[in-house]
Design a protein around this motif. Structure first.
Motif, PDB file in Angstrom:
ATOM      1  N   LEU A  97      59.804  46.208  13.422  1.00  0.00           N
ATOM      2  CA  LEU A  97      58.847  45.794  12.414  1.00  0.00           C
ATOM      3  C   LEU A  97      58.904  44.272  12.290  1.00  0.00           C
ATOM      4  O   LEU A  97      59.970  43.705  12.105  1.00  0.00           O
ATOM      5  CB  LEU A  97      59.205  46.445  11.078  1.00  0.00           C
ATOM      6  CG  LEU A  97      58.210  46.216   9.950  1.00  0.00           C
ATOM      7  CD1 LEU A  97      56.910  46.936  10.246  1.00  0.00           C
ATOM      8  CD2 LEU A  97      58.787  46.714   8.641  1.00  0.00           C
TER       9      LEU A  97
ATOM     10  N   ARG B 202      49.978  41.712   7.055  1.00  0.00           N
ATOM     11  CA  ARG B 202      50.898  42.782   6.634  1.00  0.00           C
ATOM     12  C   ARG B 202      51.957  42.969   7.712  1.00  0.00           C
ATOM     13  O   ARG B 202      51.739  42.634   8.867  1.00  0.00           O
ATOM     14  CB  ARG B 202      50.118  44.076   6.436  1.00  0.00           C
ATOM     15  CG  ARG B 202      49.132  44.017   5.295  1.00  0.00           C
ATOM     16  CD  ARG B 202      48.512  45.387   5.074  1.00  0.00           C
ATOM     17  NE  ARG B 202      49.552  46.401   4.882  1.00  0.00           N
ATOM     18  CZ  ARG B 202      49.391  47.680   5.184  1.00  0.00           C
ATOM     19  NH1 ARG B 202      48.283  48.088   5.721  1.00  0.00           N
ATOM     20  NH2 ARG B 202      50.374  48.549   4.972  1.00  0.00           N
ATOM     21  N   PRO B 203      53.126  43.539   7.344  1.00  0.00           N
ATOM     22  CA  PRO B 203      54.126  43.833   8.372  1.00  0.00           C
ATOM     23  C   PRO B 203      53.554  44.810   9.403  1.00  0.00           C
ATOM     24  O   PRO B 203      52.755  45.672   9.053  1.00  0.00           O
ATOM     25  CB  PRO B 203      55.251  44.493   7.586  1.00  0.00           C
ATOM     26  CG  PRO B 203      55.057  44.069   6.189  1.00  0.00           C
ATOM     27  CD  PRO B 203      53.590  43.865   5.999  1.00  0.00           C
ATOM     28  N   PHE B 204      53.939  44.652  10.653  1.00  0.00           N
ATOM     29  CA  PHE B 204      53.424  45.547  11.698  1.00  0.00           C
ATOM     30  C   PHE B 204      54.508  45.749  12.755  1.00  0.00           C
ATOM     31  O   PHE B 204      55.448  44.970  12.855  1.00  0.00           O
ATOM     32  CB  PHE B 204      52.154  44.971  12.327  1.00  0.00           C
ATOM     33  CG  PHE B 204      52.311  43.582  12.873  1.00  0.00           C
ATOM     34  CD1 PHE B 204      52.620  43.391  14.215  1.00  0.00           C
ATOM     35  CD2 PHE B 204      52.171  42.455  12.061  1.00  0.00           C
ATOM     36  CE1 PHE B 204      52.775  42.120  14.732  1.00  0.00           C
ATOM     37  CE2 PHE B 204      52.325  41.188  12.569  1.00  0.00           C
ATOM     38  CZ  PHE B 204      52.626  41.012  13.907  1.00  0.00           C
ATOM     39  N   TYR B 205      54.336  46.814  13.528  1.00  0.00           N
ATOM     40  CA  TYR B 205      55.304  47.129  14.583  1.00  0.00           C
ATOM     41  C   TYR B 205      54.877  46.509  15.910  1.00  0.00           C
ATOM     42  O   TYR B 205      53.704  46.486  16.235  1.00  0.00           O
ATOM     43  CB  TYR B 205      55.437  48.639  14.768  1.00  0.00           C
ATOM     44  CG  TYR B 205      56.467  49.229  13.849  1.00  0.00           C
ATOM     45  CD1 TYR B 205      57.788  49.340  14.252  1.00  0.00           C
ATOM     46  CD2 TYR B 205      56.123  49.631  12.566  1.00  0.00           C
ATOM     47  CE1 TYR B 205      58.745  49.856  13.410  1.00  0.00           C
ATOM     48  CE2 TYR B 205      57.077  50.150  11.715  1.00  0.00           C
ATOM     49  CZ  TYR B 205      58.392  50.262  12.141  1.00  0.00           C
ATOM     50  OH  TYR B 205      59.344  50.769  11.306  1.00  0.00           O
TER      51      TYR B 205
ATOM     52  N   GLN C  22      57.238  50.556   6.144  1.00  0.00           N
ATOM     53  CA  GLN C  22      56.172  49.565   6.224  1.00  0.00           C
ATOM     54  C   GLN C  22      55.690  49.464   7.654  1.00  0.00           C
ATOM     55  O   GLN C  22      56.486  49.523   8.588  1.00  0.00           O
ATOM     56  CB  GLN C  22      56.697  48.217   5.765  1.00  0.00           C
ATOM     57  CG  GLN C  22      56.681  48.067   4.256  1.00  0.00           C
ATOM     58  CD  GLN C  22      57.111  46.677   3.869  1.00  0.00           C
ATOM     59  OE1 GLN C  22      58.236  46.297   4.153  1.00  0.00           O
ATOM     60  NE2 GLN C  22      56.223  45.932   3.256  1.00  0.00           N
ATOM     61  N   GLY C  23      54.417  49.289   7.850  1.00  0.00           N
ATOM     62  CA  GLY C  23      53.891  49.133   9.194  1.00  0.00           C
ATOM     63  C   GLY C  23      53.397  50.432   9.804  1.00  0.00           C
ATOM     64  O   GLY C  23      52.712  50.413  10.811  1.00  0.00           O
ATOM     65  N   ILE C  24      53.773  51.551   9.215  1.00  0.00           N
ATOM     66  CA  ILE C  24      53.216  52.832   9.674  1.00  0.00           C
ATOM     67  C   ILE C  24      52.324  53.359   8.572  1.00  0.00           C
ATOM     68  O   ILE C  24      52.783  53.597   7.457  1.00  0.00           O
ATOM     69  CB  ILE C  24      54.328  53.859   9.984  1.00  0.00           C
ATOM     70  CG1 ILE C  24      55.187  53.355  11.132  1.00  0.00           C
ATOM     71  CG2 ILE C  24      53.727  55.217  10.330  1.00  0.00           C
ATOM     72  CD1 ILE C  24      56.269  54.322  11.560  1.00  0.00           C
TER      73      ILE C  24
END
Lengths: 437, 412
Positions: free
Chosen positions: A107, A116-119, B264-266
């Motif tokens: 992440l 936004r936070p993302f993978y 977060q992130g999913i």
């Protein structure tokens, strides 16, 4: 003479437009379908690193106990290396360059408030990774052996991720938060996505996007970061300790070997290492199980092309064969109908060879038109494949070689189909036919 | 008969080409149609779900750290149930057509030689109502059964089960499945499930080489699976008009209740069941188009080829036909003769074709783990090819029968 035959062929084809159209359509569809699937196979089995692949090898050991059974549909536990073996191979330094690696998704928490936070997908690797695979740095550089030893919190970013996080500004020296830790950016590499991703674990999608970050494997082990791929354990390993366990395989390993002598020496080294481990009681299986695969051999061993694609290729080739047989039939009828015309030419002094060449050129002309149609059909077919939900779909594009191959195959197929009819037609006995004219 | 066979043997090239064309087309068409039928199974089989456009599914709800406690999931489900326009809600471990999480396994009846089946297991509460399944025997789970507290996912636990009619027929042939026990796997401590109800249809969510029977092998267990990181929420709206409003409320409720503890992130995914089904079947649908297109074109190309050859073959013999007409053969005789000749040639092509269809299938079975070609395809393929041959010969045969006897007197 060629021009004259071409003219004759053109006139003859114009005389029977429907028949000609049918033949062109048949060869166009057959070639189009075949080239669509051949292109898919071509891009899936293409060399992912042209120029470098011949020097890249992946060593494989067999640390499994004798009574270990592979589960029917499960992955092969000996496809990957354990941590102790990978570290031993790394420290032995028997290759020009070598690196151990594993994939991971982390992440990213951007400093910018509008994101936004993302993978992102990336790779945990050791220092030689960049030089061995010939990656080019836009800014900065990779990390050194000292960073590997220390488990330094450093990271190399892919160009796309760097731009997303820092805009146009130079990312080197900045800090990125990945997972729950901060990493200092030491370099930015140009986006690098060999297709297939030959160095990745067998369980992940191999035709997917590029890795966007690279950080030291030792740091990943320290922080127990999540790993994408197979963890295969055969001992009593706990989740806490399995990363460094001698009975869990999860690491990929690649080595650069420049000369055949080096390759032979490395093979010997792997056998010796296995024998030594066996003497120590850690390995149970014969040292000859240790293998060294070249890059292309490894891809062939992994068999990345799904059965559906192979099946569709066979279907397309069978279809092309049906079309060719159909053209043989139609050309035979067409040529033999012109027995009268042929016997007149024969009587006027044309040799059998001349007739044969003339009819051959007529078939080739059909092939050229069919090839042009086949290109259109293949583009349509590739477009439809790109709409599929599979991971390789986006690769389905024709390159110059395949474009040329389409035309060549079409002409070849039609000339081949014309051989038998032309041979039959040029054996017409002039006298017998002339009587009836 | 002799006067038909003899010329065929004298001019071998023409009939041989037709034989080859027919054989090849037959071999390819049989196998392609078989593949086509396999890919068609999940598309045409009833999935048992009523009003797919009114069913909303939410998945990809990933918890940070430990899996969601079942009490919390149940709490969210009852809040979703309270949304105006919602008739039923369900929390489940996996869901039809949602392939991220699947539970599949070998299940069997009782006894030494019990029948086995590869079935999908769906564990969740109020699934019969929410999916809109049709009970054909027995009853739905009781409130007490739905309230079961599992220690694990629930797949190894014993208790009641509702199974599909196809699975009931497979495991308990010729008998009433109600009250019988289904074992989940062959270990001694495997879960034992007593059948309390039978539903008409429910498709499993793993597509392989299915036929219409085994794609319908599914089981339902009551209750909320615990210790399961990927729960699915499903909500049924009362009418299609209310779906949009319900969707907004569902999104808001899940975000409010579970959002703070999601990874977060999913992001959770929301879709109507109908759209979910479309997406899950996209690959099969693409294959169906491809295979039907190829089969059709192979047949058309063969038709054209036979037509061209027979046309020439008839034209060649115009004079002979004229002579026979002059000697008293009627139009009908000539027509029948050409048709019979075609039947002979195509027939031998079909024989060769069936043999090669079988050989191709054997080869595919060995290399691509394909199922065996059912024998029904062979007579079907033969009939198709013979029909095709007659269709191709019709116009040349009619032309032949119209040859006037006077041709015989010309230029002999």
């Amino acid at each position: 003479m060629f021009g004259y035959y071409l003219d004759l062929a053109w006139r003859s084809l114009k005389r029977t437009p429907i028949l000609t159209g049918l033949m062109v359509l048949a060869i166009g569809l057959g070639i189009g379908a075949s080239m669509t699937m051949l292109t898919v196979l071509h891009v899936m089995t293409d060399d992912p690193l042209p120029g470098r692949s011949a020097q890249l090898y992946t060593p494989h050991l067999d640390p499994l106990p004798l009574d270990h059974k592979r589960r029917g549909d499960g992955p092969d536990a000996s496809d990957n290396l354990t941590w102790p073996d990978a570290m031993a191979l790394l420290k032995a330094h028997r290759a020009t360059r070598q690196a151990a690696m594993a994939g991971g998704s982390l992440l990213v928490r951007p400093g910018r408030t509008d994101l936004r936070p993302f993978y992102v997908d990336g790779r945990y690797a050791t220092a030689d990774f960049f030089a061995m695979f010939g990656m080019s740095f836009e800014h900065g550089s990779g990390w050194g052996a000292a960073d590997d030893a220390a488990g330094a919190r450093v990271v190399v970013l892919g160009e796309t991720l760097a731009r997303k996080l820092f805009g146009g500004a130079d990312a080197v020296g900045r800090t990125v938060r990945l997972g729950d830790s901060d990493f200092r950016v030491t370099g930015v590499v140009a986006d690098w996505a060999p297709q297939p991703m030959f160095y990745a674990d067998a369980s992940v999608k191999r035709y997917s996007d590029a890795d966007q970050f690279f950080l030291p494997l030792s740091a990943a082990v320290d922080l127990k970061l999540d790993v994408n791929g197979n963890f295969s354990s055969w001992g009593q390993d706990h989740a806490e300790t399995r990363m460094t366990s001698p009975t869990t395989t999860w690491l990929q390993f690649w080595a650069q070997l420049d000369t055949p002598m080096q390759v032979a020496a490395y093979r010997q080294y792997l056998a010796d290492y296995s024998a030594q481990q066996k003497a120590l009681g850690r390995f149970q299986r014969p040292p000859a199980n240790a293998k060294l695969y070249g890059l292309m051999d490894w891809l062939a061993h992994e068999n990345l092309v799904p059965n559906d694609v192979r099946l569709q290729l066979w279907l397309a080739l069978g279809f092309l064969f049906v079309c060719m047989l159909n053209i043989v039939a139609l050309l035979l009828a067409k040529f033999l109908r012109r027995s009268g015309e042929i016997s007149v030419r024969r009587a006027l002094g044309a040799g059998r060879r001349d007739i044969f060449v003339q009819l051959g050129i007529e078939s080739a002309l059909i092939g050229v038109a069919g090839g042009a149609l086949g290109l259109l059909v293949a583009q349509l077919g590739l477009w439809s494949i790109r709409q599929r939900p599979d991971d390789y779909a986006h690769l389905a594009q024709m390159d110059g070689a395949m474009l040329l191959g389409t035309l060549v195959l079409a002409v070849l197929a039609s000339v081949l189909a014309g051989l038998l009819p032309a041979w039959r037609a040029c054996r017409v006995a002039p006298a017998l036919q002339l009587k009836g004219v | 008969m002799r006067h038909i066979v003899k010329p065929l043997l004298r001019h071998r090239m023409m009939p041989l080409l037709v034989v080859l064309q027919v054989a090849l087309a037959c071999a390819i068409a049989c196998n392609a149609l078989f593949l086509l039928q396999q890919k068609l199974v999940p598309i045409v089989s009833p999935d048992g779900v009523g009003h797919p456009d009114r069913l909303l599914v939410a998945w990809n709800i990933a918890p940070r750290g430990q899996p969601w406690p079942t009490s919390r999931l149940g709490q969210v489900a009852s809040e979703l149930r309270a949304i105006p326009g919602v008739t039923s809600t369900s929390v489940a471990g996996s869901w039809p057509m949602e392939t991220v999480a699947q539970m599949n396994g070998s299940v069997m009846g009782e006894g030494e030689h019990a029948a086995r089946a590869d079935a999908a297991v769906y564990i969740g509460n109020h699934m019969v109502d929410t999916l809109g399944l049709k009970l054909v025997a027995g009853r739905d789970f009781s409130a007490a059964e739905e309230g079961v507290a599992y220690t694990g996912i629930g797949i190894d636990a014993s208790g009641p089960a509702i199974i599909t009619r196809a699975l009931a027929n497979r495991l308990f042939p010729g008998g009433d499945a109600l009250g019988h026990v289904v074992r989940i796997g062959d270990q001694a401590d495997a879960g034992r499930r007593t059948v309390v109800g039978v539903v008409e249809h429910l498709m499993r969510n793993k597509f392989g080489q299915d036929d219409r029977e085994n794609i319908d092998y599914s089981m339902l267990f009551p209750g909320i699976p615990s210790n399961w990181p990927m729960p699915v929420f499903a909500v049924r709206a009362r009418s299609a008009a209310e779906v949009d409003g319900v969707l907004g409320a569902v999104k808001a409720a899940i975000k409010r209740d579970l959002g703070p503890d999601m990874i977060q992130g999913i992001d959770p995914a929301y879709e109507t069941y109908g759209r979910l089904r479309d997406r899950a079947l996209a690959q099969s649908r693409a294959a169906v188009w491809l295979l039907s297109g190829v089969s059709l074109v192979v047949l058309v190309v063969t038709l054209v080829g036979i037509m061209g050859l027979t046309g020439y073959w008839v034209q060649q013999r115009t004079r002979q036909i004229g002579v026979r007409r002059a000697l008293g053969a009627r139009r009908r005789n000539i027509l029948r003769e050409v048709q019979l000749e075609n039947l002979l040639v195509v027939g031998s092509g079909v024989l060769l074709g069936l043999a090669s269809a079988y050989a191709v299938n054997l080869w595919l079975m060995r290399h691509y783990e394909l199922a065996r070609l059912p024998w029904q395809y062979l007579p079907l393929g033969a009939a198709l090819m013979l029909l095709l041959g007659q269709l191709a010969v019709l116009s040349p045969a009619l032309r032949a029968s119209r040859v006037p006897p006077v041709v015989a007197t010309r230029s002999v």
